[in-house]
Scaffold this motif. Sequence first.
Motif, short mmCIF file in Angstrom:
data_model
loop_
_atom_site.label_atom_id
_atom_site.label_comp_id
_atom_site.label_asym_id
_atom_site.label_seq_id
_atom_site.Cartn_x
_atom_site.Cartn_y
_atom_site.Cartn_z
N MET A 8 -70.72 11.80 -49.10
CA MET A 8 -70.59 10.46 -49.67
C MET A 8 -69.31 9.80 -49.16
O MET A 8 -68.35 10.49 -48.76
N GLU A 9 -69.34 8.48 -49.14
CA GLU A 9 -68.17 7.70 -48.74
C GLU A 9 -67.67 6.91 -49.95
O GLU A 9 -68.46 6.36 -50.70
N TYR A 10 -66.37 6.90 -50.12
CA TYR A 10 -65.77 6.11 -51.20
C TYR A 10 -64.32 5.80 -50.83
O TYR A 10 -63.75 6.42 -49.93
N ARG A 11 -63.76 4.85 -51.55
CA ARG A 11 -62.37 4.47 -51.30
C ARG A 11 -61.46 5.23 -52.26
O ARG A 11 -61.67 5.23 -53.47
N LEU A 12 -60.44 5.87 -51.69
CA LEU A 12 -59.49 6.67 -52.45
C LEU A 12 -58.09 6.08 -52.28
O LEU A 12 -57.68 5.75 -51.17
N ARG A 13 -57.39 5.95 -53.41
CA ARG A 13 -56.06 5.35 -53.37
C ARG A 13 -55.05 6.32 -52.77
O ARG A 13 -54.89 7.44 -53.22
N ARG A 14 -54.37 5.84 -51.74
CA ARG A 14 -53.34 6.62 -51.09
C ARG A 14 -52.02 6.51 -51.86
O ARG A 14 -51.88 5.68 -52.76
N ALA A 15 -51.05 7.35 -51.51
CA ALA A 15 -49.77 7.37 -52.23
C ALA A 15 -49.06 6.02 -52.20
O ALA A 15 -48.34 5.68 -53.14
N PHE A 35 -51.72 13.10 -49.68
CA PHE A 35 -52.42 11.83 -49.50
C PHE A 35 -52.33 10.98 -50.76
O PHE A 35 -52.01 9.79 -50.71
N THR A 36 -52.63 11.59 -51.90
CA THR A 36 -52.64 10.84 -53.16
C THR A 36 -51.25 10.69 -53.77
O THR A 36 -51.03 9.80 -54.61
N GLY A 37 -50.31 11.56 -53.38
CA GLY A 37 -48.98 11.51 -53.96
C GLY A 37 -48.94 11.98 -55.40
O GLY A 37 -48.03 11.63 -56.15
N ARG A 38 -49.93 12.78 -55.80
CA ARG A 38 -50.01 13.26 -57.19
C ARG A 38 -49.88 14.78 -57.21
O ARG A 38 -50.04 15.46 -56.20
N SER A 39 -49.61 15.31 -58.41
CA SER A 39 -49.46 16.76 -58.58
C SER A 39 -50.83 17.41 -58.76
O SER A 39 -51.82 16.74 -59.09
N LEU A 40 -50.86 18.73 -58.58
CA LEU A 40 -52.10 19.47 -58.78
C LEU A 40 -52.58 19.34 -60.22
O LEU A 40 -53.77 19.18 -60.48
#
Length: 211
Positions: A116-123, A75-80
């Motif tokens: 909680m609800e928040y906005r998370l940046r997708r890949a 989802f985030t397109g980032r590494s662990l």
Amino acid sequence: ITKPFQREELVARVRTHVELSRLRAHLEERVAERTADLRESEERFRTMADAAPVMIWVAGADKLCIFFNRGWLEFTGRSLDAEIGHGWAENVHPDDIERCRATYFSSFDERRTFEMEYRLRRADGEYRWILDRGVPRVTPHGTFAGYIGSCIDITDLKHAHDRSLASHKLESLGLMAAGVAHDFGNLLGVILGEIDLALSEMSHEASGRES
């Protein structure tokens, strides 16, 4: 062994060393078995977490995240490595980060479940609304071990809700406008009726009829 020595003492020492060696070998064997079991359990958890249809994270008792499943990383397109610790917070929308951190840290301190609800940046760079639920983890001995959390993308649901709410508001506004128009029409009808009545009672030569 120094001379002279006592046979009984020598036998006892040898027996003790043999028993210590046996116990050490048994302990090493048990440690190896437990390590293998632990690795198997961890691998089984990772396999299940990666196959889950939700984003999953795990944090230790120090509030630092130690695991994110494949769903989160895709989802985030980032590494662990980029996400562990507090790295995940870099993806949270700037307008939501303080509220998000406050909920996260206070829940840890109180050892309570949170949502909680928040906005998370997708890949792709788009911010999506996330519903995040965290649950405390406890060891078999009752020791607090941190949290495990699951996240789902609720952006489409929120948009549908907003559209539905907007539709209801427009419908209510339309009904109110219709009611106002109806009342105004009735009032206007009364006024026009009174004008017609007044005109009918006036003579044709009266100056007021021209206006």
